[in-house]
Structures are given as structure tokens and as C-alpha cells.
Design an enzyme around this catalytic site. Structure first.
Site, PDB file in Angstrom:
ATOM      1  N   HIS A 146       0.768  -1.407   0.092  1.00  0.00           N
ATOM      2  CA  HIS A 146       0.000   0.078   0.340  1.00  0.00           C
ATOM      3  C   HIS A 146       0.534   1.024  -0.313  1.00  0.00           C
ATOM      4  CE1 HIS A 146      -3.569  -2.373   1.827  1.00  0.00           C
ATOM      5  NE2 HIS A 146      -3.671  -3.186   0.409  1.00  0.00           N
ATOM      6  N   GLU A 169       0.619   3.772   1.825  1.00  0.00           N
ATOM      7  CA  GLU A 169       1.460   3.906   3.418  1.00  0.00           C
ATOM      8  C   GLU A 169       2.210   3.737   3.991  1.00  0.00           C
ATOM      9  OE1 GLU A 169      -3.365   4.830   2.979  1.00  0.00           O
ATOM     10  OE2 GLU A 169      -1.449   3.116   1.918  1.00  0.00           O
ATOM     11  N   CYS A 183      -6.900   1.657   4.829  1.00  0.00           N
ATOM     12  CA  CYS A 183      -7.232   0.717   5.005  1.00  0.00           C
ATOM     13  C   CYS A 183      -6.974   0.163   7.067  1.00  0.00           C
ATOM     14  CB  CYS A 183      -7.017  -0.136   4.636  1.00  0.00           C
ATOM     15  SG  CYS A 183      -4.984  -1.212   4.802  1.00  0.00           S
ATOM     16  N   CYS A 211      -3.268  -0.080   7.305  1.00  0.00           N
ATOM     17  CA  CYS A 211      -2.308   1.132   6.809  1.00  0.00           C
ATOM     18  C   CYS A 211      -2.477   2.316   8.814  1.00  0.00           C
ATOM     19  CB  CYS A 211      -2.965   2.028   5.441  1.00  0.00           C
ATOM     20  SG  CYS A 211      -1.745   0.595   4.607  1.00  0.00           S
TER      21      CYS A 211
END
Length: 140
Positions: free
Chosen positions: A74, A76, A99, A102
Site C-alpha cells: 500500500h 502508506e 485501510c 495502514c
């Protein structure tokens, strides 16, 4: 007219997202110091040295109830991995609301505020964000 800082950093996150290599969604994350200095960026892509979705296709989860690609990290995660050192306080500007995993990673990296453009509904994430004391915009 001069851009507000939140709009400025969200626009940078949008540009960063264009480096993403998963065709399902392009996400960008920008980590900024309390002094409004851009510290790190990340986007969703495969880990260095591994095939990208755009080259080999998405690698879909077989364990999750919700279909998602597991080939990429991801945005992040990339931004936190790219931090030059640990900071006492950071702000995150993300094209899409993080999410739950994250959000936990951002909290561990001392992110105190998260700004995002596109929201997703998640009761677990909302519970965690409130318990961790993370300020989000728009408000969850």
C-alpha cells in the site's frame, strides 16, 4: 489564488499515485512534518525486484471475503518505508482513506493527522482511529 496546504499536499498525493502499478486502484501517500515540509512519499506498487500487476496481472487473495490484490504494497507502507528517520509527529495526505492495517502503521510511525480525498466505510477502522486518537479529515 493560493492553494490551502491541505489541497496542495493532496494534489501532490494524486500526482504520486500515478506511479502506482496496480490497475485496480492508484493510491498516493505524502508524509509531512509539523513544519509543513514534505518528508516522504509512497504509492501502491510491488516491492522492489518483484513483478508488477501491470506486467504480470493482479495476484488476487484467496483467503479474504473481500476480493483484493496482494501483489502490491500500500502507498502508506511505501511512504513509511521511505522515511529517512523517525519523527515525533507527522501528518499524512492520502488519495484514499487508509485501510485498518495502514492506519496502524501510520500510528506506529507517529502520524497524528490523516487527510484523505476518498473515503471507505469500515466500523473496525473507525473504532481504531478513535481509540488511537488520530485526527482525520474529513471526519470519520
Amino acid at each position: 489564488m493560493r492553494l490551502l496546504r491541505v489541497d496542495y499536499f493532496l494534489k501532490i498525493a494524486e500526482v504520486v499515485s500515478q506511479r502506482g502499478t496496480c490497475p485496480r486502484l492508484h493510491v498516493g501517500c505524502v508524509l509531512v512534518s509539523d513544519e509543513n515540509r514534505l518528508i516522504s512519499v509512497g504509492y501502491n506498487s510491488s516491492p522492489s525486484g518483484t513483478p508488477h500487476c501491470e506486467d504480470k496481472g493482479c495476484l488476487m487473495s484467496v483467503e479474504s471475503k473481500r476480493e483484493h490484490c496482494i501483489r502490491t504494497i500500500h502507498a502508506e507502507t511505501g511512504a513509511v518505508a521511505n522515511l529517512p528517520h523517525r519523527y515525533d509527529s507527522l501528518n499524512a495526505y492520502v488519495t484514499h482513506e487508509p485501510c485498518l492495517s495502514c492506519y496502524r502503521l501510520l500510528v506506529a510511525a507517529n502520524v497524528k493527522k490523516v487527510y484523505y480525498k476518498n473515503a471507505y466505510e469500515s466500523k473496525d477502522r473507525d473504532i481504531f482511529v478513535k481509540a488511537a486518537g488520530v485526527w482525520t479529515y474529513p471526519q470519520s
